[in-house]
Design a protein around this motif. Structure first.
Motif, short mmCIF file in Angstrom:
data_model
loop_
_atom_site.label_atom_id
_atom_site.label_comp_id
_atom_site.label_asym_id
_atom_site.label_seq_id
_atom_site.Cartn_x
_atom_site.Cartn_y
_atom_site.Cartn_z
N ASP A 40 -13.77 -10.70 4.25
CA ASP A 40 -12.46 -10.68 3.60
C ASP A 40 -11.84 -12.07 3.52
O ASP A 40 -11.11 -12.37 2.59
CB ASP A 40 -11.50 -9.69 4.28
CG ASP A 40 -10.51 -9.09 3.29
OD1 ASP A 40 -10.96 -8.68 2.19
OD2 ASP A 40 -9.31 -9.04 3.57
N PHE A 88 -13.20 -13.40 0.46
CA PHE A 88 -12.54 -12.75 -0.67
C PHE A 88 -11.16 -13.35 -0.91
O PHE A 88 -10.80 -13.67 -2.04
CB PHE A 88 -12.43 -11.24 -0.43
CG PHE A 88 -11.65 -10.54 -1.51
CD1 PHE A 88 -12.28 -10.13 -2.68
CD2 PHE A 88 -10.29 -10.31 -1.37
CE1 PHE A 88 -11.56 -9.51 -3.70
CE2 PHE A 88 -9.56 -9.70 -2.38
CZ PHE A 88 -10.20 -9.30 -3.54
N ILE A 132 -5.25 -4.14 -6.31
CA ILE A 132 -5.90 -4.79 -5.16
C ILE A 132 -4.97 -4.79 -3.94
O ILE A 132 -5.38 -4.43 -2.83
CB ILE A 132 -6.32 -6.23 -5.53
CG1 ILE A 132 -7.45 -6.20 -6.58
CG2 ILE A 132 -6.74 -7.03 -4.29
CD1 ILE A 132 -7.75 -7.55 -7.24
N GLU A 133 -3.72 -5.16 -4.15
CA GLU A 133 -2.76 -5.22 -3.05
C GLU A 133 -2.42 -3.82 -2.53
O GLU A 133 -2.35 -3.59 -1.32
CB GLU A 133 -1.48 -5.92 -3.50
CG GLU A 133 -1.66 -7.38 -3.90
CD GLU A 133 -1.89 -8.32 -2.73
OE1 GLU A 133 -2.78 -8.05 -1.89
OE2 GLU A 133 -1.18 -9.36 -2.66
N TYR A 175 -5.02 -2.03 -0.19
CA TYR A 175 -4.94 -2.48 1.20
C TYR A 175 -3.70 -1.94 1.88
O TYR A 175 -3.74 -1.54 3.03
CB TYR A 175 -5.01 -4.02 1.27
CG TYR A 175 -6.39 -4.51 1.64
CD1 TYR A 175 -7.53 -3.95 1.06
CD2 TYR A 175 -6.58 -5.52 2.58
CE1 TYR A 175 -8.79 -4.38 1.39
CE2 TYR A 175 -7.85 -5.96 2.93
CZ TYR A 175 -8.95 -5.39 2.33
OH TYR A 175 -10.21 -5.82 2.67
N GLU A 203 -13.40 -2.03 -4.49
CA GLU A 203 -12.82 -1.83 -3.15
C GLU A 203 -13.69 -0.89 -2.31
O GLU A 203 -13.93 -1.13 -1.13
CB GLU A 203 -11.38 -1.31 -3.23
CG GLU A 203 -10.37 -2.35 -3.72
CD GLU A 203 -10.06 -3.45 -2.69
OE1 GLU A 203 -10.25 -3.23 -1.48
OE2 GLU A 203 -9.64 -4.54 -3.11
C1 HMH Z 1 -11.14 -6.73 -0.52
N1 HMH Z 1 -8.88 -6.22 -1.22
C2 HMH Z 1 -9.68 -6.94 -0.44
N2 HMH Z 1 -9.19 -7.84 0.41
C3 HMH Z 1 -7.85 -8.05 0.48
N3 HMH Z 1 -7.37 -8.98 1.36
C4 HMH Z 1 -6.98 -7.31 -0.34
C5 HMH Z 1 -7.54 -6.39 -1.19
C6 HMH Z 1 -5.47 -7.45 -0.29
O1 HMH Z 1 -5.03 -8.75 -0.36
#
Ligand code: HMH
Length: 222
Positions: free
Chosen positions: A47, A50, A140-141, A144, A211
């Motif tokens: 992560d 990422f 994306i946000e 999480y 995801e």
């Molecule tokens: C894979 N998705 C992934 N990593 C993150 N840090 C977020 C979303 C949210 O910022």
């Protein structure tokens, strides 16, 4: 009664895939307290990579907001808040990695991560509309946020040493920020062409798939 927004229709229509991303076995294992710590460390290192790739993507959304919206609604400020939070997040990853003995400099991105990062890069292109990029950002946000908030519910058995990680994304103010992003997205979608709405929905689905693959990778299922 409030009007049903575009994101609401998508969430209903794609509930199964959405729940697959926010209630993944990796997240369930944190919540149930039986997470394999090596899986957590894999996630942490991957992560970090990422998030580093996420920064230029978010910056591109910021640029598109500046150019593409009339911005009477303060989109730029909301997204700038996201950029600022990422600065803090990168420091947090370094600190957390040190705590767990994860060597960030030697992490090699795994296939699912590479593909996700490549997808982010494709969205940076100026040809991708602000609305489409903003949908990806929101999704994306929010995934999480929902995933980690799930690990903090009253009946969860999240190990104490993982609570801080869950707080990072599961906290209420991050939730409010995700809501602001959702409002931005719905306002944009309200005035978008059918073509853009179609592209935006496909992008939303791609994010959900990436995801799920990302969690699978952390869980050692690739
Ligand atoms: C894979 N998705 C992934 N990593 C993150 N840090 C977020 C979303 C949210 O910022």
């Amino acid at each position: 009664q409030a009007k049903i927004t575009v994101t609401e229709t998508w969430l209903r229509k794609h509930r199964h895939l959405y729940d697959g991303a926010t209630r993944h076995p990796f997240i369930r294992s944190i919540r149930d307290g039986n997470i394999d710590i090596s899986a957590f460390k894999t996630w942490l290192g991957q992560d970090y990579i990422f998030v580093r790739a996420f920064v230029p993507f978010v910056a591109s959304v910021l640029t598109k907001a500046y150019k593409g919206s009339d911005d009477a609604n303060g989109d730029v400020e909301v997204i700038l808040g996201g950029v600022a939070a990422l600065h803090d997040e990168i420091s947090w990853f370094k600190k957390e990695a040190f705590k767990w003995g994860v060597q960030l400099s030697s992490i090699v991105p795994q296939k699912a991560n590479q593909e996700y990062c490549r997808f982010l890069e494709s969205l940076i292109s100026p040809e991708v509309e602000y609305t489409v990029a903003a949908v990806a950002f929101w999704a994306i946000e929010t995934i999480y946020q929902e995933s980690f908030a799930h690990c903090l519910e009253d009946d969860s058995k999240t190990p104490p040493e993982l609570k801080e990680t869950c707080q990072r994304w599961g906290n209420e103010s991050f939730g409010e920020y995700c809501n602001s992003l959702r409002n931005i997205v719905d306002r944009q979608l309200e005035k978008a062409s059918d073509d853009v709405i179609t592209k935006a929905e496909a992008t939303f689905l791609r994010v959900l798939e990436h995801e799920v693959d990302f969690w699978n990778m952390s869980h050692g299922r690739t």
